[in-house]
Scaffold this active site. Structure first.
Site, PDB file in Angstrom:
ATOM      1  N   GLY A  36      39.358  42.659  38.040  1.00  0.00           N
ATOM      2  CA  GLY A  36      39.056  42.049  39.324  1.00  0.00           C
ATOM      3  C   GLY A  36      39.819  40.788  39.665  1.00  0.00           C
ATOM      4  O   GLY A  36      39.813  40.365  40.824  1.00  0.00           O
ATOM      5  N   ASP A  37      40.472  40.178  38.686  1.00  0.00           N
ATOM      6  CA  ASP A  37      41.309  38.993  38.942  1.00  0.00           C
ATOM      7  C   ASP A  37      42.510  39.064  37.999  1.00  0.00           C
ATOM      8  O   ASP A  37      42.821  38.119  37.276  1.00  0.00           O
ATOM      9  CB  ASP A  37      40.509  37.713  38.724  1.00  0.00           C
ATOM     10  CG  ASP A  37      41.229  36.470  39.253  1.00  0.00           C
ATOM     11  OD1 ASP A  37      42.280  36.624  39.918  1.00  0.00           O
ATOM     12  OD2 ASP A  37      40.751  35.351  38.998  1.00  0.00           O
TER      13      ASP A  37
END
Length: 253
Positions: free
Chosen positions: A157-158
């Protein structure tokens, strides 16, 4: 075992607990190596310290295969937060929703791109006209233009290069914003800010779990999220890049 301690006196409630839940969920996938959580409390998290070495082609190949396995471990729904965590999750210092949604497009548009647009406009980093172009792209995405039959992936997600640590035993990932999403989103973020041996990572990933035809064309779609986050707080150049990605998304229709 050496430890790495992160503290933040002004951390929102659950800031580090959400990170810990994400790290543990990713580790449970049995794919990419994940920094171990040793302790977590309000305002503080203690992690296993990762010794870093120079990136190598061999580690890149192994990471591509491992990341494919992490994604394949799946999630119950698009927008699912890590098990044991309820409420918003965090990307950097910013919160973002994590609400299970039936389709990827509806989730991505409403929970990953649109929440950051008012902030970017208010900061002066995104003109109102540019925000309208991004909203048009979001409408296209929400309508299902890029939905497919893939089940929700377990995303970091990042996944930018700063969260990819090259250790003696191979790549170790840190600082996730873990959730259920589309696997192409992690790969697009990895490409956005550059990563050592990126071509080898992607090639190894594709061999392990082949990507759908046209995935390179869809990179701008999946980069809307990180660009929107950065437009909210890192200057007008990201606002311009966000609008460009939105225009390229619209051109795919």
């Amino acid at each position: 075992m050496e430890q790495y301690v992160k503290t933040r006196a002004d951390a929102p409630a659950g800031f580090f607990a959400a990170e810990a839940a994400g790290l543990r969920w990713l580790a449970d996938a049995g794919g990419a190596r994940i920094a171990g959580v040793l302790e977590v409390a309000e305002g503080r998290i203690v992690l296993e310290r990762v010794a870093e070495v120079r990136p190598t082609a061999e580690s890149a190949d192994a990471f591509g295969v491992a990341l494919a396995a992490t994604h394949a471990a799946g999630a119950e729904a698009f927008g699912q937060a890590p098990p044991g965590w309820t409420g918003d999750i965090f990307i950097g210092s910013r919160s973002q929703p994590a609400r299970p949604t039936a389709t990827w497009g509806a989730f991505y548009a409403s929970q990953r791109v649109e929440p950051f647009l008012p902030v970017a406009v208010a900061a002066g980093n995104l003109p109102a006209s540019g925000a309208e172009i991004v909203r048009r792209a979001c409408a296209l995405i929400a309508e299902g233009a890029f939905d497919d039959d893939e089940s929700p992936a377990r995303l970091h997600g990042d996944l930018w290069a700063g969260n990819v640590l090259w250790a003696p035993e191979g790549v170790v990932l840190i600082d996730p914003a873990a959730h259920g999403g589309h696997r192409e989103t992690d790969l697009a973020m990895l490409a956005l800010f550059g990563c050592p041996f990126l071509d080898r990572i992607l090639a190894a990933y594709d061999r392990a779990r082949p990507l759908r035809a046209g995935w390179r064309d869809r990179v701008p779609v999946h980069q809307l999220h990180p660009l929107a986050v950065h437009a909210a707080g890192h200057g007008p150049s990201y606002g311009r890049a966000l609008v460009d990605a939105a225009e390229r998304t619209l051109a795919l229709e």
